[in-house]
Design a protein around this motif. Sequence first.
Motif, PDB file in Angstrom:
ATOM      1  N   GLN A  18     -60.205 -92.002  19.800  1.00 15.15           N
ATOM      2  CA  GLN A  18     -59.267 -92.911  19.141  1.00 15.15           C
ATOM      3  C   GLN A  18     -59.546 -92.940  17.642  1.00 15.15           C
ATOM      4  OE1 GLN A  18     -56.506 -95.290  20.307  1.00 15.15           O
ATOM      5  NE2 GLN A  18     -56.389 -94.572  18.189  1.00 15.15           N
ATOM      6  N   PRO A  19     -58.744 -92.227  16.822  1.00 19.25           N
ATOM      7  CA  PRO A  19     -58.929 -92.323  15.369  1.00 19.25           C
ATOM      8  C   PRO A  19     -58.394 -93.648  14.838  1.00 19.25           C
ATOM      9  CG  PRO A  19     -57.754 -90.303  16.031  1.00 19.25           C
ATOM     10  CD  PRO A  19     -57.721 -91.243  17.182  1.00 19.25           C
ATOM     11  N   VAL A  20     -59.123 -94.215  13.894  1.00 21.50           N
ATOM     12  CA  VAL A  20     -58.726 -95.463  13.240  1.00 21.50           C
ATOM     13  C   VAL A  20     -58.847 -95.248  11.735  1.00 21.50           C
ATOM     14  CG1 VAL A  20     -59.183 -97.922  12.956  1.00 21.50           C
ATOM     15  CG2 VAL A  20     -59.504 -96.858  15.192  1.00 21.50           C
ATOM     16  N   ARG A  21     -57.823 -95.607  11.019  1.00 18.65           N
ATOM     17  CA  ARG A  21     -57.827 -95.486   9.566  1.00 18.65           C
ATOM     18  C   ARG A  21     -57.971 -96.865   8.940  1.00 18.65           C
ATOM     19  NH1 ARG A  21     -52.694 -94.354   5.758  1.00 18.65           N
ATOM     20  NH2 ARG A  21     -53.759 -93.822   3.832  1.00 18.65           N
ATOM     21  N   ILE A  22     -59.014 -97.042   8.123  1.00 19.39           N
ATOM     22  CA  ILE A  22     -59.288 -98.316   7.471  1.00 19.39           C
ATOM     23  C   ILE A  22     -59.137 -98.140   5.967  1.00 19.39           C
ATOM     24  CG2 ILE A  22     -60.977-100.148   7.094  1.00 19.39           C
ATOM     25  CD1 ILE A  22     -62.238 -99.426   9.748  1.00 19.39           C
ATOM     26  N   ARG A  23     -58.323 -98.973   5.349  1.00 16.26           N
ATOM     27  CA  ARG A  23     -58.140 -98.950   3.900  1.00 16.26           C
ATOM     28  C   ARG A  23     -58.282-100.365   3.357  1.00 16.26           C
ATOM     29  NH1 ARG A  23     -52.915 -96.246   1.697  1.00 16.26           N
ATOM     30  NH2 ARG A  23     -51.950 -97.833   3.012  1.00 16.26           N
ATOM     31  N   TYR A  24     -58.822-100.453   2.150  1.00  9.66           N
ATOM     32  CA  TYR A  24     -58.965-101.733   1.466  1.00  9.66           C
ATOM     33  C   TYR A  24     -58.060-101.707   0.246  1.00  9.66           C
ATOM     34  CZ  TYR A  24     -62.983-102.212   4.516  1.00  9.66           C
ATOM     35  OH  TYR A  24     -63.800-102.276   5.622  1.00  9.66           O
ATOM     36  N   LEU A  25     -57.180-102.700   0.157  1.00  9.13           N
ATOM     37  CA  LEU A  25     -56.162-102.719  -0.879  1.00  9.13           C
ATOM     38  C   LEU A  25     -56.327-103.953  -1.755  1.00  9.13           C
ATOM     39  CD1 LEU A  25     -53.082-101.779   1.354  1.00  9.13           C
ATOM     40  CD2 LEU A  25     -54.594-100.230   0.094  1.00  9.13           C
ATOM     41  N   GLU A  26     -55.984-103.783  -3.030  1.00  9.89           N
ATOM     42  CA  GLU A  26     -55.940-104.906  -3.948  1.00  9.89           C
ATOM     43  C   GLU A  26     -54.613-105.650  -3.786  1.00  9.89           C
ATOM     44  OE1 GLU A  26     -56.565-103.279  -7.798  1.00  9.89           O
ATOM     45  OE2 GLU A  26     -58.672-102.750  -7.421  1.00  9.89           O
ATOM     46  N   ALA A  27     -54.448-106.700  -4.556  1.00  6.65           N
ATOM     47  CA  ALA A  27     -53.228-107.508  -4.424  1.00  6.65           C
ATOM     48  C   ALA A  27     -51.979-106.699  -4.752  1.00  6.65           C
ATOM     49  CB  ALA A  27     -53.325-108.737  -5.335  1.00  6.65           C
ATOM     50  N   GLY A  28     -52.089-105.723  -5.659  1.00  4.35           N
ATOM     51  CA  GLY A  28     -50.940-104.909  -6.017  1.00  4.35           C
ATOM     52  C   GLY A  28     -50.679-103.740  -5.098  1.00  4.35           C
ATOM     53  N   GLY A  29     -51.485-103.564  -4.047  1.00  2.16           N
ATOM     54  CA  GLY A  29     -51.289-102.469  -3.102  1.00  2.16           C
ATOM     55  C   GLY A  29     -52.087-101.224  -3.402  1.00  2.16           C
ATOM     56  N   PRO A  77     -52.516 -92.275  16.754  1.00  4.97           N
ATOM     57  CA  PRO A  77     -52.342 -91.756  18.118  1.00  4.97           C
ATOM     58  C   PRO A  77     -53.654 -91.226  18.699  1.00  4.97           C
ATOM     59  CG  PRO A  77     -50.564 -91.011  16.698  1.00  4.97           C
ATOM     60  CD  PRO A  77     -51.560 -91.685  15.797  1.00  4.97           C
ATOM     61  N   VAL A  78     -53.893 -91.553  19.945  1.00  7.44           N
ATOM     62  CA  VAL A  78     -55.123 -91.149  20.608  1.00  7.44           C
ATOM     63  C   VAL A  78     -55.117 -89.639  20.865  1.00  7.44           C
ATOM     64  CG1 VAL A  78     -54.258 -91.530  22.958  1.00  7.44           C
ATOM     65  CG2 VAL A  78     -56.706 -91.771  22.469  1.00  7.44           C
ATOM     66  N   ARG A  95     -54.811-106.672   8.420  1.00  8.91           N
ATOM     67  CA  ARG A  95     -53.506-106.214   8.885  1.00  8.91           C
ATOM     68  C   ARG A  95     -53.737-105.041   9.837  1.00  8.91           C
ATOM     69  NH1 ARG A  95     -50.506-104.052   4.174  1.00  8.91           N
ATOM     70  NH2 ARG A  95     -50.572-106.233   3.521  1.00  8.91           N
ATOM     71  N   VAL A  96     -53.430-105.226  11.118  1.00 11.58           N
ATOM     72  CA  VAL A  96     -53.651-104.205  12.145  1.00 11.58           C
ATOM     73  C   VAL A  96     -52.296-103.687  12.600  1.00 11.58           C
ATOM     74  CG1 VAL A  96     -54.664-103.684  14.393  1.00 11.58           C
ATOM     75  CG2 VAL A  96     -55.786-105.324  12.879  1.00 11.58           C
ATOM     76  N   THR A  97     -52.139-102.360  12.587  1.00 10.51           N
ATOM     77  CA  THR A  97     -50.896-101.728  13.041  1.00 10.51           C
ATOM     78  C   THR A  97     -51.230-100.634  14.049  1.00 10.51           C
ATOM     79  OG1 THR A  97     -50.951-100.128  11.217  1.00 10.51           O
ATOM     80  CG2 THR A  97     -49.745-102.176  10.843  1.00 10.51           C
ATOM     81  N   GLY A  98     -50.247-100.289  14.861  1.00  9.14           N
ATOM     82  CA  GLY A  98     -50.423 -99.218  15.829  1.00  9.14           C
ATOM     83  C   GLY A  98     -50.602 -99.744  17.240  1.00  9.14           C
ATOM     84  N   PRO A  99     -50.600 -98.845  18.226  1.00  4.13           N
ATOM     85  CA  PRO A  99     -50.731 -99.258  19.625  1.00  4.13           C
ATOM     86  C   PRO A  99     -52.150 -99.724  19.937  1.00  4.13           C
ATOM     87  CG  PRO A  99     -50.767 -96.867  19.463  1.00  4.13           C
ATOM     88  CD  PRO A  99     -50.491 -97.377  18.079  1.00  4.13           C
TER      89      PRO A  99
END
Length: 346
Positions: free
Chosen positions: A189-200, A235-236, A73-77
Amino acid sequence: MSAWLPTAPCTPGACVRATGSAAAVPRAVLRLTAVLALLLAGVALSPLGRRVPADWIRRWCRAIVRAAGVRVRVTGPAAPTGGLLLVAHHVSWLDIPLLAAVRPARMLAKTEIRRWPVAGALVARGGALFIERDRLRALPDTVARIAAALRGGSAVAAFPEGSTWCGRARGRFHRAVFQAALDARVPVQPVRIRYLEAGGEASTAPAFVGDDTLLASVWRVLSARGLTAEVEIRPVVPPGAHPDRRTLARAAEPDDGAGACAGLGGAAGTPTVGEPGVMRDSPAPRTGTDERSRFWTDERSRFRPRPGTRRGPSAPSQRGPAAPPPLPSPSPLPSPSPPPSSARAR
């Protein structure tokens, strides 16, 4: 091993929780086959180099992550074009294709990745900039090579923490790589990566930490269910917005709080020791429980001046002349012994 090498307190036994089961083995084998097929296809096309369209590379990187059973799931500009430094916190080997899905870039990688099967050759052919993390003298030259790549219009992807964390907590960004962005006058360019389980909730199954092996980490991902990789393009940070690498590194970090990490005893976001040599600002002590933290604490206590004294070898003593040692107390004279009985009779 260098005493300045960044480390994280996360370990597989304390932080990582697998979500797979024995029943997931057939599914994991199918996923592994699909991932290897995509990697081999990338190796076959790597001689084409920059002639491969960037959009194809982004789609291929997303396909690798999806083939491993992880939703993306990719969000942002969209990330800007031209010279660009992409930075993100480091959790897993999945971070590499996920950053490339944002924008294909030359990866700043440790030299050990060269020895990885299949992936090592793929990263090397992709123009990775390898860094010897235990050679302090090589740091200025590495920063200069990064700056030259950025001036040439390339994107460079880096994980400034210098080590992987479990995903529930994170470290601070080291500053050396941000000096390259300042020298080349390119945006970050900061990028935030998170790994989520099925429950969020945050998942530690993809983590690649401590003495964990790459095969064990890959198998946890392949056998897990319901994993989602959330990639947020933040945001860059434009060039010239921050005067030094310290403030630039802090501006690139996520401003939201991290969760608790078992390796930290419940504390998150522990600061780490800064880079050494010419790229180092004032070193900050670590608050973890490793040997380097105790080393810095002991060293500061050894050289802390006493109250009422001045620093420096020429400072006169403020405590006055030393008192003479006390004289030994005289021992009592022995009492005379009584005369023998024969002498008393005479």
